[in-house]
Design an enzyme around this catalytic site. Sequence first.
Site, PDB file in Angstrom:
ATOM      1  N   ASP A 128       5.924  -2.047   3.711  1.00  0.00           N
ATOM      2  CA  ASP A 128       4.821  -1.662   3.825  1.00  0.00           C
ATOM      3  C   ASP A 128       4.918  -2.376   5.590  1.00  0.00           C
ATOM      4  O   ASP A 128       5.623  -3.317   6.033  1.00  0.00           O
ATOM      5  CB  ASP A 128       4.057  -3.314   2.930  1.00  0.00           C
ATOM      6  CG  ASP A 128       2.519  -3.706   3.576  1.00  0.00           C
ATOM      7  OD1 ASP A 128       2.358  -2.876   2.249  1.00  0.00           O
ATOM      8  OD2 ASP A 128       2.389  -3.650   4.706  1.00  0.00           O
ATOM      9  N   ASN A 139      -3.801  -3.234  -5.321  1.00  0.00           N
ATOM     10  CA  ASN A 139      -5.493  -4.477  -5.240  1.00  0.00           C
ATOM     11  C   ASN A 139      -6.519  -3.031  -5.783  1.00  0.00           C
ATOM     12  O   ASN A 139      -6.146  -2.045  -4.220  1.00  0.00           O
ATOM     13  CB  ASN A 139      -5.705  -4.614  -4.242  1.00  0.00           C
ATOM     14  CG  ASN A 139      -4.284  -6.045  -3.459  1.00  0.00           C
ATOM     15  OD1 ASN A 139      -4.419  -6.852  -4.527  1.00  0.00           O
ATOM     16  ND2 ASN A 139      -4.061  -5.786  -2.348  1.00  0.00           N
ATOM     17  N   GLN A 188      -8.584  -4.451  -1.929  1.00  0.00           N
ATOM     18  CA  GLN A 188      -8.001  -3.046  -1.633  1.00  0.00           C
ATOM     19  C   GLN A 188      -8.193  -2.952  -0.034  1.00  0.00           C
ATOM     20  O   GLN A 188      -9.373  -3.042  -0.032  1.00  0.00           O
ATOM     21  CB  GLN A 188      -8.114  -1.897  -2.321  1.00  0.00           C
ATOM     22  CG  GLN A 188      -7.951  -0.826  -2.548  1.00  0.00           C
ATOM     23  CD  GLN A 188      -7.832   0.647  -3.041  1.00  0.00           C
ATOM     24  OE1 GLN A 188      -8.494   0.157  -3.924  1.00  0.00           O
ATOM     25  NE2 GLN A 188      -7.145   1.695  -2.787  1.00  0.00           N
ATOM     26  N   SER A 189      -7.346  -1.879   0.955  1.00  0.00           N
ATOM     27  CA  SER A 189      -7.853  -1.985   2.747  1.00  0.00           C
ATOM     28  C   SER A 189      -7.583  -0.142   2.860  1.00  0.00           C
ATOM     29  O   SER A 189      -8.358   0.363   3.975  1.00  0.00           O
ATOM     30  CB  SER A 189      -7.569  -2.209   2.960  1.00  0.00           C
ATOM     31  OG  SER A 189      -6.320  -2.657   3.685  1.00  0.00           O
ATOM     32  N   VAL A 190      -6.550   0.062   1.783  1.00  0.00           N
ATOM     33  CA  VAL A 190      -6.410   1.585   2.083  1.00  0.00           C
ATOM     34  C   VAL A 190      -7.215   2.506   0.437  1.00  0.00           C
ATOM     35  O   VAL A 190      -5.736   2.312  -0.182  1.00  0.00           O
ATOM     36  CB  VAL A 190      -5.200   1.913   2.822  1.00  0.00           C
ATOM     37  CG1 VAL A 190      -4.827   2.972   2.386  1.00  0.00           C
ATOM     38  CG2 VAL A 190      -4.739   1.490   3.652  1.00  0.00           C
ATOM     39  N   HIS A 216      -2.140   2.384  -4.347  1.00  0.00           N
ATOM     40  CA  HIS A 216      -0.872   2.230  -3.973  1.00  0.00           C
ATOM     41  C   HIS A 216      -0.257   1.169  -5.103  1.00  0.00           C
ATOM     42  O   HIS A 216      -0.878   0.338  -4.957  1.00  0.00           O
ATOM     43  CB  HIS A 216      -0.614   2.086  -2.214  1.00  0.00           C
ATOM     44  CG  HIS A 216      -1.782   1.358  -1.931  1.00  0.00           C
ATOM     45  ND1 HIS A 216      -3.169   1.574  -0.974  1.00  0.00           N
ATOM     46  CD2 HIS A 216      -1.552   0.058  -1.592  1.00  0.00           C
ATOM     47  CE1 HIS A 216      -3.732   0.725  -1.147  1.00  0.00           C
ATOM     48  NE2 HIS A 216      -3.515  -0.046  -0.662  1.00  0.00           N
ATOM     49  N   HIS A 276       2.101  -1.796  -4.475  1.00  0.00           N
ATOM     50  CA  HIS A 276       2.951  -2.718  -3.644  1.00  0.00           C
ATOM     51  C   HIS A 276       3.974  -3.313  -4.784  1.00  0.00           C
ATOM     52  O   HIS A 276       3.840  -3.942  -5.487  1.00  0.00           O
ATOM     53  CB  HIS A 276       2.025  -4.156  -2.951  1.00  0.00           C
ATOM     54  CG  HIS A 276       0.636  -4.420  -2.161  1.00  0.00           C
ATOM     55  ND1 HIS A 276       0.919  -4.341  -0.908  1.00  0.00           N
ATOM     56  CD2 HIS A 276      -0.555  -3.503  -2.598  1.00  0.00           C
ATOM     57  CE1 HIS A 276      -0.533  -3.844  -0.352  1.00  0.00           C
ATOM     58  NE2 HIS A 276      -0.915  -3.400  -1.243  1.00  0.00           N
TER      59      HIS A 276
HETATM   60  P1  AMP Z   1      -4.013  -2.802   0.815  1.00  0.00           P
HETATM   61  O1  AMP Z   1      -5.039  -3.718   1.070  1.00  0.00           O
HETATM   62  O2  AMP Z   1      -4.305  -3.046  -1.505  1.00  0.00           O
HETATM   63  O3  AMP Z   1      -5.026  -1.832   0.303  1.00  0.00           O
HETATM   64  O4  AMP Z   1      -2.799  -2.942   0.936  1.00  0.00           O
HETATM   65  C1  AMP Z   1      -2.429  -2.031   2.342  1.00  0.00           C
HETATM   66  C2  AMP Z   1      -0.941  -2.437   2.840  1.00  0.00           C
HETATM   67  O5  AMP Z   1      -1.003  -0.721   3.633  1.00  0.00           O
HETATM   68  C3  AMP Z   1      -1.543  -3.261   3.651  1.00  0.00           C
HETATM   69  O6  AMP Z   1      -0.570  -4.497   2.905  1.00  0.00           O
HETATM   70  C4  AMP Z   1      -0.834  -3.296   5.084  1.00  0.00           C
HETATM   71  O7  AMP Z   1       0.050  -3.864   5.995  1.00  0.00           O
HETATM   72  C5  AMP Z   1      -0.178  -1.717   4.584  1.00  0.00           C
HETATM   73  N1  AMP Z   1      -0.091  -0.338   5.577  1.00  0.00           N
HETATM   74  C6  AMP Z   1      -1.516  -0.201   6.270  1.00  0.00           C
HETATM   75  N2  AMP Z   1      -1.113   0.697   7.421  1.00  0.00           N
HETATM   76  C7  AMP Z   1      -0.032   1.028   7.063  1.00  0.00           C
HETATM   77  C8  AMP Z   1       1.340   2.090   7.663  1.00  0.00           C
HETATM   78  N3  AMP Z   1       0.833   2.601   8.659  1.00  0.00           N
HETATM   79  N4  AMP Z   1       2.514   1.601   7.481  1.00  0.00           N
HETATM   80  C9  AMP Z   1       2.576   1.071   6.437  1.00  0.00           C
HETATM   81  N5  AMP Z   1       2.293   0.558   5.371  1.00  0.00           N
HETATM   82  C10 AMP Z   1       0.362   0.010   6.333  1.00  0.00           C
END
Ligand code: AMP
Length: 113
Positions: free
Chosen positions: A30, A86, A93-95, A99, A101
């Site tokens: 991460d 998430n 969740q942001s992405v 995934h 963690h």
């Molecule tokens: P979530 O908020 O559960 O969607 O988690 C997204 C995670 O992706 C967060 O912990 C970010 O720090 C991580 N993240 C976002 N962009 C990258 C990246 N380019 N490389 C590695 N981790 C990332």
Amino acid sequence: MSDTIFSRIISKEIPADIIHEDEFCVAFRDANPQAPVHFLVVPRKPVPRLQDLTPEDAPLIGHIHMVIVKLAQQEEIAGAYRVVVNSGAEAGQSVFHLHFHVLGGRPFAWPPG
Ligand code: AMP
């Protein structure tokens, strides 16, 4: 829908610290770690959220969990670690590419907040 930053990591368009890859998933550290060990295990298939899985994805999810077990050993956190998904914006969740963690190397509180 599948064009997220994780799709671009999987396709090697952008770099990441990849610690595992196979036919079904990719794992990388991460970028904003929340524990001494914090990596993500991501299916190559661009499923947005846990809610979007279908029964045919069950072997994939089982495989990912076995990869998590193996990587936790590799990363020397096998004694105790936390696995978090998430799933949905309100859950953090942001992405929107599913995934898992995996966090370890420190104690964790409960409830997670
Ligand atoms: P979530 O908020 O559960 O969607 O988690 C997204 C995670 O992706 C967060 O912990 C970010 O720090 C991580 N993240 C976002 N962009 C990258 C990246 N380019 N490389 C590695 N981790 C990332």
